[in-house]
Design an enzyme around this catalytic site. Structure first.
Site, PDB file in Angstrom:
ATOM      1  N   PHE A 255       0.802  -1.230   0.000  1.00 19.74           N
ATOM      2  CA  PHE A 255       0.000   0.000   0.000  1.00 19.74           C
ATOM      3  C   PHE A 255       0.833   1.276   0.000  1.00 19.74           C
ATOM      4  O   PHE A 255       0.420   2.309   0.529  1.00 19.74           O
ATOM      5  CB  PHE A 255      -1.028  -0.008   1.144  1.00 19.74           C
ATOM      6  CG  PHE A 255      -2.283  -0.705   0.697  1.00 19.74           C
ATOM      7  CD1 PHE A 255      -2.330  -2.072   0.559  1.00 19.74           C
ATOM      8  CD2 PHE A 255      -3.405   0.030   0.343  1.00 19.74           C
ATOM      9  CE1 PHE A 255      -3.452  -2.717   0.071  1.00 19.74           C
ATOM     10  CE2 PHE A 255      -4.540  -0.605  -0.137  1.00 19.74           C
ATOM     11  CZ  PHE A 255      -4.557  -1.987  -0.273  1.00 19.74           C
ATOM     12  N   CYS A 266     -14.873   2.286  -1.263  1.00 22.10           N
ATOM     13  CA  CYS A 266     -14.587   2.217   0.180  1.00 22.10           C
ATOM     14  C   CYS A 266     -13.713   3.350   0.711  1.00 22.10           C
ATOM     15  O   CYS A 266     -14.173   4.152   1.521  1.00 22.10           O
ATOM     16  CB  CYS A 266     -13.968   0.870   0.502  1.00 22.10           C
ATOM     17  SG  CYS A 266     -15.111  -0.485   0.196  1.00 22.10           S
TER      18      CYS A 266
HETATM   19  N1  LIG Z   1     -16.997  -3.578  -2.100  1.00 26.18           N
HETATM   20  C1  LIG Z   1     -16.055  -3.896  -1.226  1.00 26.18           C
HETATM   21  O1  LIG Z   1     -14.935  -4.222  -1.593  1.00 26.18           O
HETATM   22  C2  LIG Z   1     -16.339  -3.854   0.246  1.00 26.18           C
HETATM   23  C3  LIG Z   1     -15.446  -4.477   1.142  1.00 26.18           C
HETATM   24  C4  LIG Z   1     -15.717  -4.421   2.517  1.00 26.18           C
HETATM   25  C5  LIG Z   1     -16.845  -3.773   2.989  1.00 26.18           C
HETATM   26  N2  LIG Z   1     -17.688  -3.181   2.098  1.00 26.18           N
HETATM   27  C6  LIG Z   1     -18.917  -2.573   2.627  1.00 26.18           C
HETATM   28  O2  LIG Z   1     -19.960  -3.547   2.457  1.00 26.18           O
HETATM   29  C7  LIG Z   1     -21.202  -2.901   2.133  1.00 26.18           C
HETATM   30  C8  LIG Z   1     -21.723  -3.417   0.801  1.00 26.18           C
HETATM   31  O3  LIG Z   1     -20.831  -3.036  -0.217  1.00 26.18           O
HETATM   32  P1  LIG Z   1     -20.936  -3.649  -1.690  1.00 26.18           P
HETATM   33  O4  LIG Z   1     -19.810  -3.073  -2.467  1.00 26.18           O
HETATM   34  O5  LIG Z   1     -21.101  -5.118  -1.607  1.00 26.18           O
HETATM   35  O6  LIG Z   1     -22.321  -2.988  -2.170  1.00 26.18           O
HETATM   36  P2  LIG Z   1     -23.110  -3.250  -3.523  1.00 26.18           P
HETATM   37  O7  LIG Z   1     -23.679  -1.949  -3.912  1.00 26.18           O
HETATM   38  O8  LIG Z   1     -22.258  -4.013  -4.477  1.00 26.18           O
HETATM   39  O9  LIG Z   1     -24.301  -4.241  -3.077  1.00 26.18           O
HETATM   40  C9  LIG Z   1     -25.330  -3.872  -2.222  1.00 26.18           C
HETATM   41  C10 LIG Z   1     -26.555  -4.723  -2.561  1.00 26.18           C
HETATM   42  O10 LIG Z   1     -27.570  -4.483  -1.580  1.00 26.18           O
HETATM   43  C11 LIG Z   1     -28.832  -4.522  -2.225  1.00 26.18           C
HETATM   44  N3  LIG Z   1     -29.847  -3.882  -1.368  1.00 26.18           N
HETATM   45  C12 LIG Z   1     -30.043  -2.571  -1.125  1.00 26.18           C
HETATM   46  N4  LIG Z   1     -31.081  -2.402  -0.281  1.00 26.18           N
HETATM   47  C13 LIG Z   1     -31.534  -3.627   0.032  1.00 26.18           C
HETATM   48  C14 LIG Z   1     -32.587  -4.108   0.868  1.00 26.18           C
HETATM   49  N5  LIG Z   1     -33.359  -3.268   1.565  1.00 26.18           N
HETATM   50  N6  LIG Z   1     -32.796  -5.438   0.939  1.00 26.18           N
HETATM   51  C15 LIG Z   1     -32.023  -6.288   0.230  1.00 26.18           C
HETATM   52  N7  LIG Z   1     -31.015  -5.895  -0.566  1.00 26.18           N
HETATM   53  C16 LIG Z   1     -30.762  -4.580  -0.659  1.00 26.18           C
HETATM   54  C17 LIG Z   1     -28.582  -3.826  -3.545  1.00 26.18           C
HETATM   55  O11 LIG Z   1     -29.579  -4.139  -4.498  1.00 26.18           O
HETATM   56  C18 LIG Z   1     -27.189  -4.381  -3.912  1.00 26.18           C
HETATM   57  O12 LIG Z   1     -27.286  -5.546  -4.709  1.00 26.18           O
HETATM   58  C19 LIG Z   1     -20.888  -1.402   2.182  1.00 26.18           C
HETATM   59  O13 LIG Z   1     -21.157  -0.936   3.467  1.00 26.18           O
HETATM   60  C20 LIG Z   1     -19.396  -1.336   1.898  1.00 26.18           C
HETATM   61  O14 LIG Z   1     -18.812  -0.168   2.423  1.00 26.18           O
HETATM   62  C21 LIG Z   1     -17.481  -3.222   0.754  1.00 26.18           C
HETATM   63  O1  LIG Z   2      -0.403   0.904  -2.920  1.00 28.36           O
HETATM   64  C1  LIG Z   2      -1.534   1.166  -3.327  1.00 28.36           C
HETATM   65  C2  LIG Z   2      -2.651   0.341  -3.065  1.00 28.36           C
HETATM   66  C3  LIG Z   2      -3.899   0.717  -3.562  1.00 28.36           C
HETATM   67  N1  LIG Z   2      -4.044   1.858  -4.295  1.00 28.36           N
HETATM   68  C4  LIG Z   2      -5.384   2.266  -4.778  1.00 28.36           C
HETATM   69  O2  LIG Z   2      -6.271   2.270  -3.665  1.00 28.36           O
HETATM   70  C5  LIG Z   2      -7.597   1.951  -4.077  1.00 28.36           C
HETATM   71  C6  LIG Z   2      -8.186   0.826  -3.229  1.00 28.36           C
HETATM   72  O3  LIG Z   2      -7.495  -0.364  -3.511  1.00 28.36           O
HETATM   73  P1  LIG Z   2      -7.745  -1.714  -2.690  1.00 28.36           P
HETATM   74  O4  LIG Z   2      -7.614  -1.435  -1.250  1.00 28.36           O
HETATM   75  O5  LIG Z   2      -6.878  -2.758  -3.255  1.00 28.36           O
HETATM   76  O6  LIG Z   2      -9.257  -2.063  -3.101  1.00 28.36           O
HETATM   77  P2  LIG Z   2     -10.677  -2.054  -2.349  1.00 28.36           P
HETATM   78  O7  LIG Z   2     -11.460  -3.134  -2.976  1.00 28.36           O
HETATM   79  O8  LIG Z   2     -11.217  -0.677  -2.337  1.00 28.36           O
HETATM   80  O9  LIG Z   2     -10.369  -2.543  -0.840  1.00 28.36           O
HETATM   81  C7  LIG Z   2     -10.259  -1.635   0.257  1.00 28.36           C
HETATM   82  O10 LIG Z   2     -11.542  -1.280   0.734  1.00 28.36           O
HETATM   83  C8  LIG Z   2     -12.349  -2.416   1.164  1.00 28.36           C
HETATM   84  C9  LIG Z   2     -13.718  -1.881   1.508  1.00 28.36           C
HETATM   85  O11 LIG Z   2     -13.797  -1.347   2.776  1.00 28.36           O
HETATM   86  C10 LIG Z   2     -11.658  -3.090   2.334  1.00 28.36           C
HETATM   87  O12 LIG Z   2     -12.440  -4.179   2.780  1.00 28.36           O
HETATM   88  C11 LIG Z   2     -10.278  -3.568   1.875  1.00 28.36           C
HETATM   89  O13 LIG Z   2      -9.597  -4.147   2.995  1.00 28.36           O
HETATM   90  C12 LIG Z   2      -9.490  -2.356   1.362  1.00 28.36           C
HETATM   91  O14 LIG Z   2      -8.215  -2.774   0.865  1.00 28.36           O
HETATM   92  C13 LIG Z   2      -7.493   1.604  -5.565  1.00 28.36           C
HETATM   93  O15 LIG Z   2      -7.857   2.736  -6.328  1.00 28.36           O
HETATM   94  C14 LIG Z   2      -6.016   1.290  -5.761  1.00 28.36           C
HETATM   95  O16 LIG Z   2      -5.571   1.528  -7.077  1.00 28.36           O
HETATM   96  C15 LIG Z   2      -2.945   2.667  -4.561  1.00 28.36           C
HETATM   97  O17 LIG Z   2      -3.063   3.709  -5.220  1.00 28.36           O
HETATM   98  N2  LIG Z   2      -1.725   2.295  -4.062  1.00 28.36           N
END
Ligand SMILES: NC(=O)c1ccc[n+]([C@@H]2O[C@H](COP(=O)([O-])OP(=O)(O)OC[C@H]3O[C@@H](n4cnc5c(N)ncnc54)[C@H](O)[C@@H]3O)[C@@H](O)[C@H]2O)c1
Ligand SMILES: O=c1ccn([C@@H]2O[C@H](COP(=O)(O)OP(=O)(O)O[C@H]3O[C@H](CO)[C@@H](O)[C@H](O)[C@H]3O)[C@@H](O)[C@H]2O)c(=O)[nH]1
EC number: 1.1.1.22
Length: 453
Positions: A255, A266
């Site tokens: 990172f 995120c």
């Molecule tokens: N995307 C990631 O990498 C990541 C990683 C860790 C944590 N998170 C967190 O997890 C949460 C979800 O993120 P995501 O990227 O999976 O979201 P997303 O937008 O991909 O998916 C959310 C889903 O929830 C559904 N939804 C909305 N309202 C609903 C309801 N009332 N009942 C049933 N389904 C419903 C939507 O239709 C959608 O399919 C967020 O809080 C995010 O910050 C995301």
């Molecule tokens: O050295 C680095 C590493 C990442 N990035 C950028 O940072 C962003 C986020 O990257 P990454 O963290 O790999 O992807 P996410 O899927 O957004 O995952 C982050 O966000 C998630 C949602 O909360 C968490 O669950 C994960 O642990 C956290 O890594 C992207 O634009 C990357 O290109 C950089 O510019 N430099």
């Protein structure tokens, strides 16, 4: 065990497939009928490496089902995971409307004891809020049903989500109920075969851990980007500096890759939500504010380099080819992608864009449909034809070692702006490119000629 997952996006679908893979009976619930219909036909609506076969196998073997009906979907479940989106409000605070809707619906329909697990990223205090909403609905129904609300934030990253979920660094559980913690330990046991992964703490600490982790990682990125920008000023090379500092185990190599700023669904929203929470409590979060500000600046860095290079020629005469629209490699997600910021800035100045992304093209086409200056192509090389420069915005592997002779032949100018530092002087040697990267000395080809057209 019997598990319900509410919200089948990047987190919910991955969690569901991985729990099912360990033999659990999993029902996914989503409000979007199109998503549910597709999933029931074995098609998944997001790109996530390794997810499709996992979903398909578990669906076919009957451990994974999909429905829009929350009451039916959670009827047999002990655990109800809330994995809905928590997007940012205009003021940076977290929009809890979907979390609230799910809590309300659970309270309106539950018939027996449930453990409600908040997996979405939610501000400190949300578990209490969810508990209140559910209890209010139960009171309205005059039902006395026991339930627990726990915090279990998710740390998977897109592009590597299945691997992250199957082999987590840690599983954070926020609860003050020992029995609930033991039940979650059983559910997560198969993901922790090599060592104990579960860290149990108070609910508020678990909620805070998620924001602290993301803000820490975002801080590393903004830090290295600031150092990279300084490297450019003083004639240093961030590639060497990164290795120089990363070799200190207290700092580490992870990172600290400089680039066009962090994007995705995120980091940007979670840093802003942390800022909002701090301000709500009368605190000025100086570091988080700077991290966010540095990142906003960094998302414009490549556009600035392009403007400077062509100045004073107006960009209205120019075409830019872009490789990469996703916010990072191995995903179709374009939320908060630096490519979109770059495109917005340059098209506002009249520059025309031809872009390519291996999987995010369709999402970008929808997002940019209103912008007449943007064309999304199907082929990495054909979009280069007669463009005035190439800009690399996403670190997809297929961009790492491209056919430079072909790039040069197609472009009007042998000119590359690299927002991900994918190329080196050695790789480019002999092709006569002018090359601008992040935090690295530019390679200026004094004999740069515009191709005859
Ligand atoms: N995307 C990631 O990498 C990541 C990683 C860790 C944590 N998170 C967190 O997890 C949460 C979800 O993120 P995501 O990227 O999976 O979201 P997303 O937008 O991909 O998916 C959310 C889903 O929830 C559904 N939804 C909305 N309202 C609903 C309801 N009332 N009942 C049933 N389904 C419903 C939507 O239709 C959608 O399919 C967020 O809080 C995010 O910050 C995301
Ligand atoms: O050295 C680095 C590493 C990442 N990035 C950028 O940072 C962003 C986020 O990257 P990454 O963290 O790999 O992807 P996410 O899927 O957004 O995952 C982050 O966000 C998630 C949602 O909360 C968490 O669950 C994960 O642990 C956290 O890594 C992207 O634009 C990357 O290109 C950089 O510019 N430099």
């Amino acid at each position: 065990m019997n598990v319900s997952i509410v919200g089948t996006g990047y987190v919910g679908l991955v969690a569901a497939a991985c729990f099912a893979e360990m033999g659990n009976q999993v029902t996914c619930i989503d409000v979007n009928p199109t998503i549910v219909e597709q999933l029931n036909q074995g098609r998944i609506h997001i790109f996530e490496p390794g997810l499709e076969p996992l979903v398909e196998r578990n669906r076919q073997e009957g451990r994974l089902t999909f429905t829009t009906d929350l009451a039916q979907g959670m009827a047999d479940a002990l655990f109800v995971f809330n994995c809905v989106g928590t997007p940012p409000n205009g003021d940076g605070s977290c929009d809890l409307r979907y979390v609230d809707q799910v809590a309300e619906a659970i309270g309106q329909t539950m018939e027996d004891y449930k453990i409600i697990v908040n997996k979405s990223t939610v501000p400190v205090g949300t578990a209490d809020r969810v508990r209140g909403i559910i209890q209010e609905q139960l009171d309205k129904r005059q039902c006395r049903i026991e339930f627990d609300v726990v915090s279990n934030p998710e740390f998977l990253k897109e592009g590597d989500a299945v691997n992250d979920f199957l082999k987590p660094d840690r599983v954070i559980v926020g609860t003050d109920n020992v029995r609930t913690a033991k039940l979650l330990e059983t559910l997560y046991g198969p993901f922790a075969r090599s060592r104990d992964k579960m860290i149990v703490m108070g609910i508020r600490s678990a909620e805070m851990t998620k924001y602290a982790a993301n803000s820490m990682l975002a801080t590393k990125i903004s830090f290295i980007n600031e150092i990279a920008n300084l490297c450019e000023k003083v004639g240093a090379d961030i590639k060497d500096v990164r290795v120089g500092i990363g070799s200190d185990r207290r700092i580490g190599y992870h990172f600290i890759y400089p680039g066009v700023g962090y994007g995705g669904s995120c980091f940007p929203k979670d840093v802003k939500a942390l800022i909002h929470t701090a301000r709500e409590h009368g605190m000025t979060p100086e570091l988080a504010l700077s991290v966010d500000r540095v990142n906003q600046h960094q998302k414009q860095v490549l556009a600035e380099k392009i403007k400077t290079h062509f100045s004073p020629t107006p960009l209205t005469d120019k075409v830019l080819a872009i490789w990469g629209l996703a916010f990072k490699a191995n995903t179709d997600d374009i939320r908060e992608s630096a490519a979109l910021d770059t495109i917005e800035t340059l098209t506002a100045l009249g520059m025309r864009i031809r872009a390519f992304d291996p999987v995010a093209g369709d999402n970008a086409r929808t997002a940019l449909a209103e912008n007449p200056l943007v064309e999304i192509g199907q082929d990495q090389y054909s979009i280069l034809q007669n463009a005035d420069a190439l800009a690399v915005l996403t670190d997809w592997n297929q961009f790492r070692n491209p056919d430079f002779a072909r790039i040069k032949k197609q472009l009007n100018n042998p000119l590359i702006f690299d927002g991900r530092n994918l190329y080196s002087a050695t790789m480019l040697s002999g092709f006569g490119f002018t090359y601008h990267a992040i935090g690295r000395p530019p390679i200026i080809n004094p004999t740069q000629q515009t191709k005859e057209i």
